[in-house]
Design a protein around this motif. Sequence first.
Motif, short mmCIF file in Angstrom:
data_model
loop_
_atom_site.label_atom_id
_atom_site.label_comp_id
_atom_site.label_asym_id
_atom_site.label_seq_id
_atom_site.Cartn_x
_atom_site.Cartn_y
_atom_site.Cartn_z
N LEU A 315 0.90 -0.99 -0.03
CA LEU A 315 -0.04 0.00 0.09
C LEU A 315 0.79 1.25 0.19
O LEU A 315 2.11 1.25 0.42
N SER A 316 0.56 2.39 -0.71
CA SER A 316 0.93 3.57 -0.43
C SER A 316 0.63 4.28 1.11
O SER A 316 -0.71 4.06 1.15
N VAL A 317 1.29 4.70 1.68
CA VAL A 317 0.97 5.03 3.07
C VAL A 317 1.46 6.29 3.39
O VAL A 317 2.61 6.87 2.93
N ASP A 318 0.78 7.11 4.15
CA ASP A 318 1.00 8.48 4.83
C ASP A 318 0.13 8.93 6.16
O ASP A 318 -0.30 7.73 6.59
N VAL A 319 0.64 9.90 6.62
CA VAL A 319 -0.22 10.28 8.06
C VAL A 319 -0.59 11.71 7.67
O VAL A 319 -0.02 12.70 7.21
N ASP A 320 -1.77 11.84 8.58
CA ASP A 320 -2.62 13.20 8.18
C ASP A 320 -1.61 14.14 9.15
O ASP A 320 -1.74 13.99 10.53
N THR A 321 -1.52 15.23 8.74
CA THR A 321 -0.69 16.24 9.40
C THR A 321 -1.49 17.62 9.24
O THR A 321 -1.02 18.49 9.57
N ASP A 322 -2.92 17.58 8.97
CA ASP A 322 -3.72 18.88 8.76
C ASP A 322 -4.16 19.64 10.05
O ASP A 322 -4.79 20.44 10.08
N HIS A 323 -3.99 18.69 11.16
CA HIS A 323 -4.32 19.24 12.67
C HIS A 323 -5.82 19.53 12.71
O HIS A 323 -6.20 20.20 13.43
N GLY A 324 -6.51 18.77 11.87
CA GLY A 324 -8.04 18.61 12.15
C GLY A 324 -8.47 17.22 13.06
O GLY A 324 -7.61 16.96 13.70
N ALA A 325 -9.33 16.76 12.83
CA ALA A 325 -10.04 15.70 13.44
C ALA A 325 -9.35 14.48 13.46
O ALA A 325 -9.31 13.80 14.06
N GLY A 326 -8.70 14.32 11.96
CA GLY A 326 -8.00 13.27 11.94
C GLY A 326 -6.58 13.34 11.97
O GLY A 326 -5.61 12.50 11.55
N TYR A 327 -6.05 14.16 12.60
CA TYR A 327 -4.57 14.45 13.23
C TYR A 327 -3.87 13.09 13.53
O TYR A 327 -4.37 12.72 14.47
N GLY A 328 -2.90 12.78 12.59
CA GLY A 328 -1.96 11.56 13.20
C GLY A 328 -2.81 10.35 12.51
O GLY A 328 -2.21 9.24 12.92
N ASN A 329 -3.94 10.47 11.85
CA ASN A 329 -4.52 9.18 11.31
C ASN A 329 -3.64 8.53 10.19
O ASN A 329 -3.18 9.29 9.26
N THR A 330 -3.60 7.09 10.09
CA THR A 330 -3.06 6.48 9.07
C THR A 330 -4.04 6.88 7.66
O THR A 330 -4.91 6.76 7.46
N LEU A 331 -3.11 6.99 6.77
CA LEU A 331 -3.80 7.48 5.29
C LEU A 331 -3.18 6.34 4.47
O LEU A 331 -2.03 5.93 4.68
N SER A 332 -3.97 5.65 3.55
CA SER A 332 -3.39 4.53 2.64
C SER A 332 -4.27 4.43 1.41
O SER A 332 -5.64 4.92 1.32
N TRP A 333 -3.68 4.02 0.24
CA TRP A 333 -4.30 3.90 -0.69
C TRP A 333 -3.47 2.69 -1.49
O TRP A 333 -2.44 2.25 -1.40
N ASN A 334 -4.39 1.99 -2.50
CA ASN A 334 -3.90 1.00 -3.40
C ASN A 334 -2.80 1.53 -4.51
O ASN A 334 -3.02 3.03 -4.50
N PRO A 335 -1.82 1.02 -4.68
CA PRO A 335 -0.75 1.76 -5.42
C PRO A 335 -1.43 2.22 -6.79
O PRO A 335 -2.34 1.54 -7.31
N GLY A 336 -0.96 3.47 -7.02
CA GLY A 336 -1.61 4.03 -8.01
C GLY A 336 -2.74 5.08 -7.93
O GLY A 336 -3.07 5.85 -8.82
#
Length: 372
Positions: A315-336
């Motif tokens: 998976l492509s993976v990142d972390v939410d750094t927007d300082h909103g309700a999802g701050y610190g949440n794991t973000l993921s996508w299927n490749p592409g």
Amino acid sequence: MPRLIPLLASLGLSLLTANAAAAESPRQVIIDQDAFGPATSNLQAVLMAIQAPNVKVLGITVESGDGWCRENTQHTLRMLELIGRTDIPVAAGPDLPLLNTPQATKLWEARYGKLAYKGAWTEAWPKNSVVPRSPPHAADVVPPMAEGAPKLKARPEAAADFLVQTVRAHPHQVSIVALGPLTNLALAVKLDPELPSLVKELVVMGGSFSPQPPPGGSPFASEYANTPRLEFNFRFDPEAASIVLHQHWPQLTLVPVDPTTTTYLGQSTLDSIGKAGTPVARYLQRYGQAGYPLWDEMAMGLWLDPTLVRQQRTLSVDVDTDHGAGYGNTLSWNPGLNPGLGETQAKVVFKVNDAAMLQQFSRLMQAPTPRP
């Protein structure tokens, strides 16, 4: 032709000797850990690497997370004294994450709700907590330690500097197993942008996708019922996690909280380990924490033996750094399907052979400690 036969035989023998030497050379690892102790999942995972045959622990870098960095460092140093491995260097990182602070976390909670766990920043511990914790305190305070204070000292250089220096000294040979917030690793990457290309591989314990409680439920899975993407290591320092996940590592394995919810370290296992009578066994018999999942132990165990993986996805993976309700949440996508803003691909582990993992842990903890 007759003259070539001895030459070819000699060449073949040399190749066999070289291959045998390569096979016998130890795997080299730096462990990055928020090493609150004594014992707990943090230091129990560190012990697994120290106890493993054919593994050389080049050092332990420590950050704040489950406890403050200075306290975590003292627990690590004392553990090394008690098991007779004072040769392993320990380097401490900063007290705080890159941007996140206890004050900012309180403001976030006032807007979006209470976090289930805040590690060093927790204001009050439950009275029924299994792990004995000192009352909340400042970053520069190290409360009296149950296992006693160490005489061993940490390295003079910062953890990020130690990471850069050590990897540079052993290019393409060092695995980094990061089991806590990724503050030290992010700082190291900023110091030396070439660092990821010089590492052999990176294993990260962090992130959350959709943890499911085992039959009968688990208090450690229930906290994810309404926040399935929120996990402590990434939430403690989201910016650091995002920086690390935007690097191009030769190999990146992510062990989220998902596969840990079905694991359990029982008192019977600790009692069995204690019978071995070695320094490590005595340490765990006295300070080991039963009743918890194998969080960090799992990530370390999978680095030691990848055949324990039962299910994983790329998976492509990142972390939410927007300082909103999802701050610190794991973000993921299927490749592409990811935004294409530098997110890297990771092998994400979702299922593990739990029984074999527990057996591996028990076996390593009962073994004699390898000498330097």
